[in-house]
Write a protein that holds these residues in place. Structure first.
Motif, PDB file in Angstrom:
ATOM      1  N   ALA A 187       0.799  -1.222   0.000  1.00 26.47           N
ATOM      2  CA  ALA A 187       0.000   0.000   0.000  1.00 26.47           C
ATOM      3  C   ALA A 187       0.839   1.283   0.000  1.00 26.47           C
ATOM      4  O   ALA A 187       0.279   2.381  -0.019  1.00 26.47           O
ATOM      5  CB  ALA A 187      -0.955   0.003   1.194  1.00 26.47           C
ATOM      6  N   HIS A 188       2.161   1.141   0.050  1.00 25.00           N
ATOM      7  CA  HIS A 188       2.997   2.356  -0.017  1.00 25.00           C
ATOM      8  C   HIS A 188       4.384   1.962  -0.496  1.00 25.00           C
ATOM      9  O   HIS A 188       5.190   1.414   0.258  1.00 25.00           O
ATOM     10  CB  HIS A 188       3.097   3.029   1.355  1.00 25.00           C
ATOM     11  CG  HIS A 188       3.919   4.290   1.350  1.00 25.00           C
ATOM     12  ND1 HIS A 188       3.450   5.491   1.829  1.00 25.00           N
ATOM     13  CD2 HIS A 188       5.188   4.548   0.906  1.00 25.00           C
ATOM     14  CE1 HIS A 188       4.379   6.420   1.694  1.00 25.00           C
ATOM     15  NE2 HIS A 188       5.461   5.868   1.133  1.00 25.00           N
ATOM     16  N   THR A 189       4.638   2.222  -1.766  1.00 26.92           N
ATOM     17  CA  THR A 189       6.004   2.009  -2.248  1.00 26.92           C
ATOM     18  C   THR A 189       6.288   2.981  -3.388  1.00 26.92           C
ATOM     19  O   THR A 189       5.440   3.807  -3.749  1.00 26.92           O
ATOM     20  CB  THR A 189       6.262   0.545  -2.646  1.00 26.92           C
ATOM     21  OG1 THR A 189       7.666   0.329  -2.754  1.00 26.92           O
ATOM     22  CG2 THR A 189       5.587   0.173  -3.942  1.00 26.92           C
ATOM     23  N   HIS A 190       7.504   2.873  -3.938  1.00 27.19           N
ATOM     24  CA  HIS A 190       7.945   3.793  -4.992  1.00 27.19           C
ATOM     25  C   HIS A 190       8.752   2.956  -5.996  1.00 27.19           C
ATOM     26  O   HIS A 190       9.948   2.729  -5.793  1.00 27.19           O
ATOM     27  CB  HIS A 190       8.823   4.894  -4.409  1.00 27.19           C
ATOM     28  CG  HIS A 190       8.219   5.592  -3.223  1.00 27.19           C
ATOM     29  ND1 HIS A 190       7.355   6.646  -3.366  1.00 27.19           N
ATOM     30  CD2 HIS A 190       8.338   5.378  -1.890  1.00 27.19           C
ATOM     31  CE1 HIS A 190       6.982   7.066  -2.164  1.00 27.19           C
ATOM     32  NE2 HIS A 190       7.549   6.300  -1.255  1.00 27.19           N
ATOM     33  N   LEU A 191       8.099   2.467  -7.050  1.00 33.08           N
ATOM     34  CA  LEU A 191       8.797   1.569  -7.980  1.00 33.08           C
ATOM     35  C   LEU A 191       9.788   2.323  -8.867  1.00 33.08           C
ATOM     36  O   LEU A 191      10.695   1.724  -9.420  1.00 33.08           O
ATOM     37  CB  LEU A 191       7.783   0.808  -8.852  1.00 33.08           C
ATOM     38  CG  LEU A 191       6.821  -0.116  -8.089  1.00 33.08           C
ATOM     39  CD1 LEU A 191       5.908  -0.853  -9.062  1.00 33.08           C
ATOM     40  CD2 LEU A 191       7.565  -1.113  -7.214  1.00 33.08           C
ATOM     41  N   ILE A 201      -4.145  11.139  -4.738  1.00 34.14           N
ATOM     42  CA  ILE A 201      -3.436  12.404  -4.554  1.00 34.14           C
ATOM     43  C   ILE A 201      -2.588  12.287  -3.294  1.00 34.14           C
ATOM     44  O   ILE A 201      -3.106  12.054  -2.201  1.00 34.14           O
ATOM     45  CB  ILE A 201      -4.426  13.592  -4.444  1.00 34.14           C
ATOM     46  CG1 ILE A 201      -5.215  13.755  -5.760  1.00 34.14           C
ATOM     47  CG2 ILE A 201      -3.692  14.878  -4.068  1.00 34.14           C
ATOM     48  CD1 ILE A 201      -4.375  14.068  -6.989  1.00 34.14           C
ATOM     49  N   LYS A 202      -1.280  12.431  -3.467  1.00 31.82           N
ATOM     50  CA  LYS A 202      -0.343  12.295  -2.339  1.00 31.82           C
ATOM     51  C   LYS A 202       0.114  13.687  -1.918  1.00 31.82           C
ATOM     52  O   LYS A 202       0.554  14.475  -2.754  1.00 31.82           O
ATOM     53  CB  LYS A 202       0.863  11.453  -2.784  1.00 31.82           C
ATOM     54  CG  LYS A 202       1.976  11.344  -1.745  1.00 31.82           C
ATOM     55  CD  LYS A 202       1.667  10.319  -0.686  1.00 31.82           C
ATOM     56  CE  LYS A 202       2.763  10.240   0.382  1.00 31.82           C
ATOM     57  NZ  LYS A 202       4.065   9.794  -0.128  1.00 31.82           N
ATOM     58  N   ILE A 203       0.012  13.950  -0.629  1.00 33.26           N
ATOM     59  CA  ILE A 203       0.423  15.272  -0.156  1.00 33.26           C
ATOM     60  C   ILE A 203       1.425  15.155   0.992  1.00 33.26           C
ATOM     61  O   ILE A 203       1.466  14.151   1.700  1.00 33.26           O
ATOM     62  CB  ILE A 203      -0.793  16.120   0.309  1.00 33.26           C
ATOM     63  CG1 ILE A 203      -1.477  15.496   1.536  1.00 33.26           C
ATOM     64  CG2 ILE A 203      -1.799  16.285  -0.823  1.00 33.26           C
ATOM     65  CD1 ILE A 203      -2.571  16.373   2.135  1.00 33.26           C
ATOM     66  N   SER A 235       0.150   7.977   5.673  1.00 33.87           N
ATOM     67  CA  SER A 235       1.379   7.243   5.389  1.00 33.87           C
ATOM     68  C   SER A 235       2.416   7.536   6.465  1.00 33.87           C
ATOM     69  O   SER A 235       2.599   8.693   6.854  1.00 33.87           O
ATOM     70  CB  SER A 235       1.936   7.646   4.015  1.00 33.87           C
ATOM     71  OG  SER A 235       1.331   6.865   2.997  1.00 33.87           O
ATOM     72  N   HIS A 236       3.067   6.488   6.912  1.00 28.60           N
ATOM     73  CA  HIS A 236       4.113   6.460   7.948  1.00 28.60           C
ATOM     74  C   HIS A 236       3.477   6.505   9.348  1.00 28.60           C
ATOM     75  O   HIS A 236       2.570   7.289   9.593  1.00 28.60           O
ATOM     76  CB  HIS A 236       5.140   7.585   7.784  1.00 28.60           C
ATOM     77  CG  HIS A 236       5.651   7.667   6.373  1.00 28.60           C
ATOM     78  ND1 HIS A 236       6.302   6.611   5.763  1.00 28.60           N
ATOM     79  CD2 HIS A 236       5.555   8.654   5.449  1.00 28.60           C
ATOM     80  CE1 HIS A 236       6.593   6.955   4.509  1.00 28.60           C
ATOM     81  NE2 HIS A 236       6.147   8.180   4.288  1.00 28.60           N
ATOM     82  N   GLY A 237       3.982   5.615  10.197  1.00 33.79           N
ATOM     83  CA  GLY A 237       3.363   5.465  11.512  1.00 33.79           C
ATOM     84  C   GLY A 237       4.168   6.049  12.659  1.00 33.79           C
ATOM     85  O   GLY A 237       3.719   6.044  13.800  1.00 33.79           O
ATOM     86  N   THR A 287       5.493  -0.502   2.742  1.00 30.99           N
ATOM     87  CA  THR A 287       6.936  -0.711   2.918  1.00 30.99           C
ATOM     88  C   THR A 287       7.834   0.515   2.729  1.00 30.99           C
ATOM     89  O   THR A 287       8.802   0.663   3.437  1.00 30.99           O
ATOM     90  CB  THR A 287       7.422  -1.804   1.939  1.00 30.99           C
ATOM     91  OG1 THR A 287       7.239  -1.339   0.607  1.00 30.99           O
ATOM     92  CG2 THR A 287       6.690  -3.107   2.165  1.00 30.99           C
ATOM     93  N   ASP A 288       7.577   1.331   1.704  1.00 22.11           N
ATOM     94  CA  ASP A 288       8.553   2.368   1.346  1.00 22.11           C
ATOM     95  C   ASP A 288       9.868   1.723   0.882  1.00 22.11           C
ATOM     96  O   ASP A 288      10.943   2.305   1.052  1.00 22.11           O
ATOM     97  CB  ASP A 288       8.848   3.280   2.559  1.00 22.11           C
ATOM     98  CG  ASP A 288       8.690   4.744   2.214  1.00 22.11           C
ATOM     99  OD1 ASP A 288       8.490   5.064   1.028  1.00 22.11           O
ATOM    100  OD2 ASP A 288       8.783   5.571   3.139  1.00 22.11           O
ATOM    101  N   MET A 289       9.774   0.552   0.273  1.00 18.17           N
ATOM    102  CA  MET A 289      10.971  -0.221  -0.103  1.00 18.17           C
ATOM    103  C   MET A 289      11.546   0.359  -1.403  1.00 18.17           C
ATOM    104  O   MET A 289      11.184  -0.056  -2.493  1.00 18.17           O
ATOM    105  CB  MET A 289      10.540  -1.681  -0.263  1.00 18.17           C
ATOM    106  CG  MET A 289      11.584  -2.660  -0.727  1.00 18.17           C
ATOM    107  SD  MET A 289      12.977  -2.789   0.369  1.00 18.17           S
ATOM    108  CE  MET A 289      14.266  -2.204  -0.725  1.00 18.17           C
TER     109      MET A 289
HETATM  110 ZN   LIG Z   1       7.228   6.807   0.719  1.00 19.40          ZN
END
Ligand SMILES: [Zn+2]
Length: 453
Positions: free
Chosen positions: A93-97, A224-226, A276-278, A334-336
């Motif tokens: 649910a959270h990554t950057h390919l 939309i990511k802010i 996003s991010h805990g 992940t943010d992997m």
């Molecule tokens: Zn990220």
């Protein structure tokens, strides 16, 4: 009088309108392909239950029948997975390919990756990462920014159009933030708005917020990511409510990067869809998120030979435990987006992006979260956060045929999902007997339609 050029333009436009009006890939009866999958065990992660010896019937890209007592239609191709457990595909649910920052040459400073690597290079890296993710069973990926100039959107389009197989990408386009975004650009960078700026859109005022959201939607963003609080000026509750309203016009939800307790509270008060991010969240935040139904993509980095520290890991585990205990809608995230020379297994073989992603299970195991809850985060809650659950995810009639198979039972031992032997995406077999079978899934053109977005 019409010039020849105007006439030509009119013809082209009419042709484009006709093509755009056609439904994408409407198969005729003659083209209908029927596949029958025999599952030794079929898991429903929604209820945390399983049935034995289930049959799944797939027609073209959709599931048409599921259950223990389904007869095989004549002429169907039968795939025998009777020794395996079948379950829905997985979701990150959270990554950057489209970014991979490294120890050398950038010393893990991803600021420098933006300077050193072009959008086209990063698009090709993203394609490779997409294949690696699908190979590990990830059929949906929320790709939330740091993708140069719309690499994530281009990747989605290439997969949707049929150039190559891959997960369903939910792209955000560039992250929208107040002046400076997530970085601290030099005056030289800021004046020219060329270096670093593909990564962020500056939007301070309400007019700028509306324009930035529309720009991303126009270019194909599905979320939309802010940056909620990357800078001291951050976004107010009213600012974020405007983001939510404007994004909704294009059918998109808002995901906020949060790094301070104050930012978390504002994001909760504004009612954004995903946080996003805990790291900055307290148990009190968790309680409010659960009450308001806000999804959490906490990006829970494990402590491994290639990443992290014991202290940071213990904090991450405690935060994840609190979120789970307070019944927050948890996704696997992940943010992997990094790489180094230590990312190898015991045999000295490279770990793939998919291996590195599923290895975030370490954190979930350390938090002692029950396997069935982890599996729900990896599937159902992920589909909800990606806002695709009405058409993709659950193994039910009418849904796209996206599912995977593993030995063992992930409801008892979640690590079973590390060993994906079979992957079907949109009714097509991508992996069988543990081997990728992509030869028939690569195409010299957009076979599903050039205009798919
Ligand atoms: Zn990220």
């Amino acid at each position: 009088m019409l010039t020849r050029l105007t006439l030509l333009l009119l013809v082209v436009l009419t042709l484009e309108m006709r093509i755009a009006a056609q439904p994408a890939q409407a198969p005729t009866a003659a083209q209908k392909k029927v596949t029958v999958v025999r599952a030794g065990r079929l898991i429903d992660p929604e209820t945390g239950s399983a049935i034995a010896n289930a049959v799944i019937v797939v027609e073209n890209d959709r599931i048409t029948q599921v259950g223990p007592n389904v007869t095989t239609p004549p002429g169907a191709e039968v795939i025998d997975l009777s020794k395996l457990t079948v379950l829905p595909g997985l979701v990150d649910a959270h990554t950057h390919l489209g970014i991979t920052y490294k120890e050398f040459p950038e010393n893990n400073i991803y600021y420098l990756t933006y300077v050193l690597e072009s959008t086209p290079l990063r698009a090709i890296q993203a394609s490779s990462n997409a294949l690696q993710m699908l190979n590990s069973g990830f059929t949906v990926v929320r790709d939330v920014g740091n993708n140069a100039l719309y690499v994530d959107v281009a990747l989605r389009m290439a997969i949707e159009q049929g150039w190559m197989p891959g997960p369903t990408i939910i792209p955000s386009g560039p992250i929208i933030g107040g002046t400076g975004g997530q970085f601290s650009p030099t005056p030289e960078m800021f004046q020219q708005h060329k270096i670093v700026y593909p990564e962020y859109i500056d939007a301070d005022t309400h007019d700028e917020i509306i324009k930035a959201v529309r720009q991303n939607l126009l270019f194909g963003a599905k979320v939309i990511k802010i940056c909620v609080d990357c800078k001291p000026w951050g976004y107010s509750v009213d600012d974020m409510k405007l983001f939510v309203a404007e994004a909704a016009k294009g059918g998109a939800k808002v995901d906020g990067h949060v790094q301070t307790p104050e930012g978390a509270q504002r994001a909760i008060d504004a009612g954004i869809y995903v946080i996003s991010h805990g790291r900055a969240l307290s148990p009190e935040h968790h309680k409010q998120m659960a009450q308001k139904g806000i999804y959490l993509a906490s990006t829970d980095t494990p402590f491994t030979p290639y990443r992290g520290s014991e202290a940071a890991f213990q904090d991450t585990v405690a935060k994840l435990q609190s979120a789970h205990a307070n019944k927050v809608l948890l996704t696997f995230s992940t943010d992997m987006d990094y790489w180094n020379e230590r990312m190898k297994n015991d045999k000295g073989e490279w770990l793939t992006r998919g291996d590195l992603t599923i290895n975030f299970l370490q954190t979930w195991r350390a938090a002692k979260i029950p396997a069935k809850d982890i599996l729900k985060a990896l599937t159902i809650t992920g589909y909800q956060a990606a806002d695709v659950i009405r058409e993709r995810g659950p193994i039910k009639p009418g849904m796209f045929a996206d599912f995977i198979a593993v030995p063992g039972n992930p409801l008892e031992d979640i690590d079973a999902v590390r060993n994906v032997q079979f992957v079907m995406k949109n009714g097509q077999v991508f992996k069988r007997d543990g081997v990728m079978t992509i030869d028939k899934l690569l195409h010299p053109g957009p076979i599903y339609g050039w205009n798919r977005r």
